[in-house]
Design an enzyme around this catalytic site. Structure first.
Site, PDB file in Angstrom:
ATOM      1  N   GLN A   1      44.702  33.829  25.763  1.00  0.00           N
ATOM      2  CA  GLN A   1      44.463  34.094  27.188  1.00  0.00           C
ATOM      3  C   GLN A   1      45.382  35.201  27.703  1.00  0.00           C
ATOM      4  OE1 GLN A   1      45.579  31.125  30.450  1.00  0.00           O
ATOM      5  NE2 GLN A   1      43.363  31.159  30.507  1.00  0.00           N
TER       6      GLN A   1
ATOM      7  N   GLU B   1      49.751  31.996  39.009  1.00  0.00           N
ATOM      8  CA  GLU B   1      48.453  31.898  39.661  1.00  0.00           C
ATOM      9  C   GLU B   1      48.595  31.262  41.045  1.00  0.00           C
ATOM     10  OE1 GLU B   1      45.368  31.123  36.920  1.00  0.00           O
ATOM     11  OE2 GLU B   1      44.499  29.585  38.204  1.00  0.00           O
TER      12      GLU B   1
ATOM     13  N   ARG C   1      41.540  28.618  29.022  1.00  0.00           N
ATOM     14  CA  ARG C   1      42.220  27.500  29.675  1.00  0.00           C
ATOM     15  C   ARG C   1      42.274  27.710  31.180  1.00  0.00           C
ATOM     16  NH1 ARG C   1      47.210  26.847  31.680  1.00  0.00           N
ATOM     17  NH2 ARG C   1      48.115  28.694  30.706  1.00  0.00           N
TER      18      ARG C   1
END
Lengths: 283, 566, 328
Positions: B232, B247, B381
């Protein structure tokens, strides 16, 4: 120039020579220090954990006494400085506390507003008075003296509340020493703790702390240690014999420690006796 | 010699939770945590944003089912649905347990655990402590392990998994402080060594030690790895350092802007905008930059993450660490100016193949956390699911291992393995050795970043495979300059590089053969998902020193394959 | 392009297998503005001397591995810019790198951290959950914002040990509890979920514990996470005094200030020692006292009260009545 002068307990009892020297100098310098006889002990960095409200109330009162005179507050003790400034910070940043405290001060017709500044004598001389002006007053430049500055903790840290200079690289005391004509000797312990605040509860450790700094200063072959704090002075002078006991290979057995006001006094031409230097434990 | 019932390799959140659970299940077991760094320094601490759990504190309509569906959809349907269900079902209990143990979660007004929105989630279910969630969870688990008296072997580097007749015998490890090679015979070994995204080296947000040690050791011991091609890229790494901006920054309402002052996510994820899943947001940013809508600087091209409209109070309270990192590493205060960011290699979905109890194909060997591939994350994910995974599967594996340990016979490891490694280390310092580890490592990171990153194609990936093979040959001549015993980090650097090179090949080879685009694996020459041919896990195994690739079906459940849009 | 400069890194070295003592190596490298101390060290290790030994992990200020002294001050190498350090260098374009203090040396910049772990254990640096095992994980504690605020900042601690390195009490007494453990103790003791507050407090308030802090504020000044460690220390002392642990020397000393301000306004230094230490230990101070007497430095036993003492007494009386809302 006029200031309210805060009477530190220790300068009223064990280190009387600090204020006595200052009393002599102030006419020469032309600074008026109005003694706050009504002031109380600041709590010596102890009161806040016995009772925070008491600590805030008595120190609000101390500062309010200066405000009553319309003057800024000056102290010659690092710990008083730190305690007063920390209390001031809390009072200035919290209106509720300020109001409650003022309620308590009403009876005495005092009010804490936050307008009085809290300063150390060293800062006043350096910044308000000015070192250029001090240089003009020097009658007896201390040309032959090598001096190890010992700042003490509470004039530097916590810098959040003190903030006069970089706590890792301060220069005010160094500059003052140079102004009176003496030579600053650099050494590793200039910014260290003197161990005073634990002298009674952890004597052995505190003496080691003081002893390490004294040893560093002796290695530089300085003539004097100069400190702006009477507590540091007590630790380094009164306890010096004990602190250096058993230390070997020192170039000399002791080093005299003088107060900031005495250093200036010497440069203005006063004798050691007039300044009370002869009354120190270490000659 | 130390004999153990259970040895846990790795002291991050997964390893510590497992250790705690072992002792909670059976106090009399002899369990040890072996970690190459002090456990409280593990990379779990870098997880900023939070951990998902359908506690329904914030959104009363949230359910475990919604969480499970989000996870499966986020994985681009490559997650095993039975495993994803376990993850989400266990989440509330594990999160409450952590809370009961003292984790300092931020709170809602009613005093319950606070939750924030996170990418790809249909409800605000990410439990957090400001932007230091992983750090506080790790500290709490470490404290609890100290309380329970877990035995720690700190600063030990794993060399091998020892096994006989398909059964676990324990491990060998290098005591970094003394330089001694030590044997740890153990009935059960639980791998909890973290991820491998540091194979991208300087193009990664990972800690220097996330070098895939557990995966490489397992692979050498004959245990298969799974889905290694899925790496990722986190959308928001700081421009200069690749250091992560959580995030949570977008969860709290941050915007992404291109050089036309456009919130470009409106073109890629009109509904979710900045809170699209990570693969999508990373690709969007990369696309903006490739098409000339990024900003230019000495330190590379970037887009802007704007938090200024959130105001100083929210930023200092909920994102203090982000502010500090941004000031330290970019000289930019996010209260005043937007943060320059670009995607950075961040998380490895792939890992040691295991089932939903953590068991691998070898008796007595478990894998948990980022080093494992259960798989709950599939091809991508969701933010907030990695902390959750280490907790849930750490707990499950710890419990299972504790129950199982007594049934296994006493293991043994012959002393000869020590000589084998002593000889190997000596050979590294030999006169015919001359290659520099740092050069090989740099080139490995470069070729992965250039050829197996966000946009992939056959030609580039083929080059990466060739490059890595060449680097592996060159590694045979790598020079160990430091022949000292005490804290030989030169040796550790080389051993880590050896592991990363094994892993790098699996990443590139797995990506090369997968002829579709799914989740984080996006190919410009096969731009769509191909369920008919590629809805399956990639399996990697070593056979006579050669990497072999095979496949394994995905376990489905109640969520049928669907197109994935946000 | 960014600014570039040739900079010397003067790094303390020590390999226990080869060296009898520490020495310094100079590494001269050209680096551009924006590089951290840690990146510079990595560069040296990767390109000049692969034997240079230091701990490195997250490189983003959260793992705490890379605490070292840069120009004499303990900090995280990964969060420290070379350019900023140049401003405080004693010599031009030279940066001094040394290991943190108050831990034994393993090699170069790596020190032995085990004593810290031992102290974490000795002082119960964990929450002992109030929640019974059978109820674990079934429900949350409800924590108010006010309670959360008490420990929020303290949980920023990453155990980097910069505070331990800077602590002067640690330097003279390695057995001292240390700032980081005091912070942890405070953090645990204000947590409502913890069930061993009293036991921990007793331990913390015992010998070599919370009363031995000199309040030099070095720990606060050098905390890499800007945690007000002294606040925690003060709170622990306050807690000790309010929870019946007021018989220790430190507590009695503090109480004397409180009492004297009320009685006299000023501190009665002459009796401070017997009030803190008791008569027996005070007798040992007699020789010093005699010397002080002859120097005229003996503090007066009878201290004159300040003018307006009654107002101070009034403040005390009103505070006792409780018409003051404490922040505690």
């Amino acid at each position: 120039m006029k200031y309210a002068y805060y009477l530190s307990c220790i300068n009223e009892s064990m280190t009387k020579e600090v204020d006595r020297s200052l009393d002599k100098l102030k006419t020469d310098l032309g600074i008026d220090f109005i003694k706050l006889k009504k002031g109380t002990c600041c709590g010596g960095s102890n009161l806040e954990y016995v009772s925070e409200p008491h600590y805030l109330a008595v120190n609000a009162r101390n500062i309010a006494l200066a405000e009553e005179l319309g003057l800024d507050l000056v102290t010659s003790c690092n710990t008083c400085l730190m305690v007063l400034r920390t209390a001031k910070h809390h009072l200035d940043s919290d209106e509720t506390t300020r109001n409650t405290v003022n309620e308590l001060l009403k009876k005495e017709k005092l009010e804490y507003t936050g307008k009085a500044k809290v300063k150390h004598l060293l800062w006043v001389i350096n910044e308000d008075y000015g070192l250029d002006k001090l240089a003009e007053k020097v009658k007896n430049p201390l040309r032959d003296l090598k001096i190890a500055p010992f700042y003490g903790c509470h004039i530097l840290r916590p810098s959040k509340y003190l903030g006069f200079e970089d706590p890792n690289a301060p220069s005010s005391l160094n500059q003052l020493i140079e102004t009176v004509g003496a030579q600053v000797v650099p050494y590793a312990s200039a910014l260290k703790c003197c161990g005073f605040h634990t002298l009674l509860v952890a004597e052995e450790e505190s003496l080691k702390i003081a002893g390490n700094s004294l040893e560093d200063a002796i290695k530089t072959e300085a003539d004097y240690i100069v400190t702006p704090c009477p507590l540091c002075h007590t630790s380094l002078d009164l306890y010096q014999e004990k602190a250096l006991k058993g230390r070997k290979n020192l170039s000399r057995n002791s080093i005299p420690v003088i107060h900031l006001s005495q250093l200036i006094g010497l440069a203005l031409g006063y004798t050691k006796e007039e300044l009370g230097i002869h009354k120190h434990m270490i000659k | 010699m130390n004999h153990f019932d259970i040895v846990i390799v790795g002291g991050g959140g997964a390893g510590l939770y497992a250790a705690m659970e072992v002792l909670n299940t059976n106090k009399s077991l002899k369990v040890a945590v072996i970690s190459k760094i002090y456990p409280n320094r593990s990379h779990t601490s870098a997880a900023q944003g939070g951990a998902n759990a359908a506690l329904a504190n914030k959104d009363k309509t949230d359910t475990v089912d919604k969480h499970t569906f989000d996870t499966v959809k986020g994985s681009d349907y490559l997650a095993d649905q039975d495993a994803a269900a376990v993850l989400c079902e266990e989440a509330p209990r594990v999160m409450r347990e952590l809370e009961n143990l003292g984790t300092p979660f931020s709170r809602m007004e009613d005093g319950s655990i606070a939750q924030r929105p996170f990418g790809g989630a249909s409800s605000p279910r990410c439990c957090y402590c400001a932007d230091k969630t992983g750090h506080t969870i790790l500290q709490t688990l470490y404290e609890q392990c100290l309380r329970l008296g877990v035995t720690f072997y700190n600063e030990y580097f794993i060399l091998s998994l020892e096994h006989k007749d398909g059964k676990c015998q324990g491990i060998t490890a290098l005591n970094i402080k003394t330089g001694k090679i030590e044997i740890f015979p153990s009935k059960i070994v639980i791998f909890a060594t973290g991820g491998y995204a540091k194979a991208y080296w300087n193009r990664s947000s990972n800690a220097a030690g996330n070098t895939g040690d557990g995966q490489a050791v397992a692979l050498r011991a004959g245990i298969p790895l799974k889905d290694m091609e899925f790496v990722q890229f986190h959308p928001t790494g700081l421009r200069k350092s690749g250091i992560l901006v959580t995030e949570g920054a977008r969860g709290e309402g941050g915007y992404l802007f291109n050089n036309e002052s456009e919130r470009f996510m409106s073109r890629y994820a009109p509904e979710k905008m900045e809170l699209g899943p990570r693969d999508l947001v990373s690709r969007s940013i990369e696309r903006e930059i490739l098409e000339g809508r990024g900003f230019d600087s000495d330190a590379g091209k970037y887009v802007k993450l704007d938090l200024t409209h959130l105001g100083p109070e929210l930023i200092t309270k909920r994102l203090p660490q982000i502010r500090e990192l941004s000031i330290s590493f970019e000289g930019i205060d996010p209260i005043e100016e937007p943060i320059p960011i670009r995607p950075t290699a961040h998380y490895s979905m792939g890992g040691i193949d295991c089932d939903k109890t953590g068991r691998t194909i070898m008796q007595g060997v478990y894998a948990i956390g980022e080093c494992a591939c259960v798989s709950v994350h599939g091809a991508n994910r969701l933010g907030g699911n990695s902390l959750l995974e280490i907790l849930v599967f750490g707990k499950i594996a710890g419990h299972e291992a504790a129950k199982e340990a007594q049934g296994f016979s006493t293991p043994s490891i012959p002393d000869t393995v020590i000589d084998k490694y002593t000889r190997y280390f000596r050979s590294l310092a030999g006169e015919s050795q001359y290659e520099r580890y740092a050069v090989i490592r740099e080139e490995m990171g470069q070729t992965l970043a250039d050829n197996v990153a966000i946009f992939r194609n056959a030609k580039d990936m083929k080059k990466a495979i060739e490059d890595i093979k060449t680097l592996r040959d060159r590694f045979k001549r790598v020079k160990l300059h430091d022949t000292g015993k005490v804290f030989n980090t030169n040796l550790i650097n080389i051993l880590e590089l050896r592991n990363m090179l094994s892993i790098a090949l699996t990443i590139a080879a797995g990506a090369y053969v997968r002829k579709e685009s799914r989740g984080s694996h996006f190919r410009t020459d096969y731009t769509t998902r191909d369920d008919e041919n590629w809805h399956k896990h990639t399996m990697f195994k070593l056979s006579k020193g050669e990497l072999k690739i095979d496949y394994k079906p995905v376990t489905m459940g109640k969520y049928p394959l669907e197109e994935r849009t946000y | 392009m960014d600014e570039k400069k040739e900079i010397s890194f003067r790094v303390q070295r020590f390999d226990p297998q080869l060296d009898t003592g520490i020495y310094y190596d100079n590494f001269r490298i050209t680096i551009e503005k924006g590089v951290t101390i840690l990146r510079a060290l990595n560069y040296i290790k990767d390109n000049i001397d692969s034997k240079l030994t230091f701990r490195v992990f997250c490189q983003a200020g959260i793992c705490g591995s890379c605490a070292m002294r840069v120009n004499g001050v303990s900090k995280l190498a990964c969060m420290t810019q070379v350019w900023t350090e140049l401003e405080t260098s004693s010599e031009n374009d030279l940066i001094l790198i040394e290991p943190i203090k108050n831990f034994s040396l393993i090699r170069d910049l790596v020190v032995e951290m085990e004593p810290l772990v031992e102290k974490l254990k000795n002082y119960y640096s964990w929450v002992k959950p109030k929640m019974p095992a059978s109820e674990m994980g079934k429900k949350e504690f409800s924590i108010s914002e006010e309670t959360f605020q008490k420990y929020d900042q303290a949980t920023d601690c990453i155990l980097c040990a910069s505070c331990v390195s800077e602590c002067l009490m640690m330097e003279v007494n390695p057995e001292y509890i240390s700032p980081v453990i005091l912070l942890k103790s405070y953090r645990m003791n204000v947590d409502e979920r913890d069930a061993m507050n009293e036991v921990r407090l007793k331990k913390v308030a015992s010998d070599k514990g919370v009363w031995d802090c000199t309040h030099c504020y070095k720990c606060v000044e050098h905390c890499v996470k800007n945690i007000d460690i002294m606040k925690g220390i003060h709170e622990l002392r306050h807690e000790a005094m309010t929870k019946g642990l007021h018989r220790s020397e430190g507590a009695k000393h503090a109480q004397a200030f409180f009492n004297d301000i009320k009685r006299k306004g000023h501190l009665v230094e002459a009796t401070l020692i017997p009030r803190t230490l008791g008569i027996f230990k005070t007798l040992k101070m007699v020789p010093t006292a005699i010397k002080m007497f002859f120097k005229g430095r003996m503090p007066p036993v009878f201290v004159r009260s300040i003018p307006h003492k009654r107002y101070v007494k009034k403040i005390y009386k009103n505070l006792k009545k409780g018409n003051y809302s404490s922040k505690r």
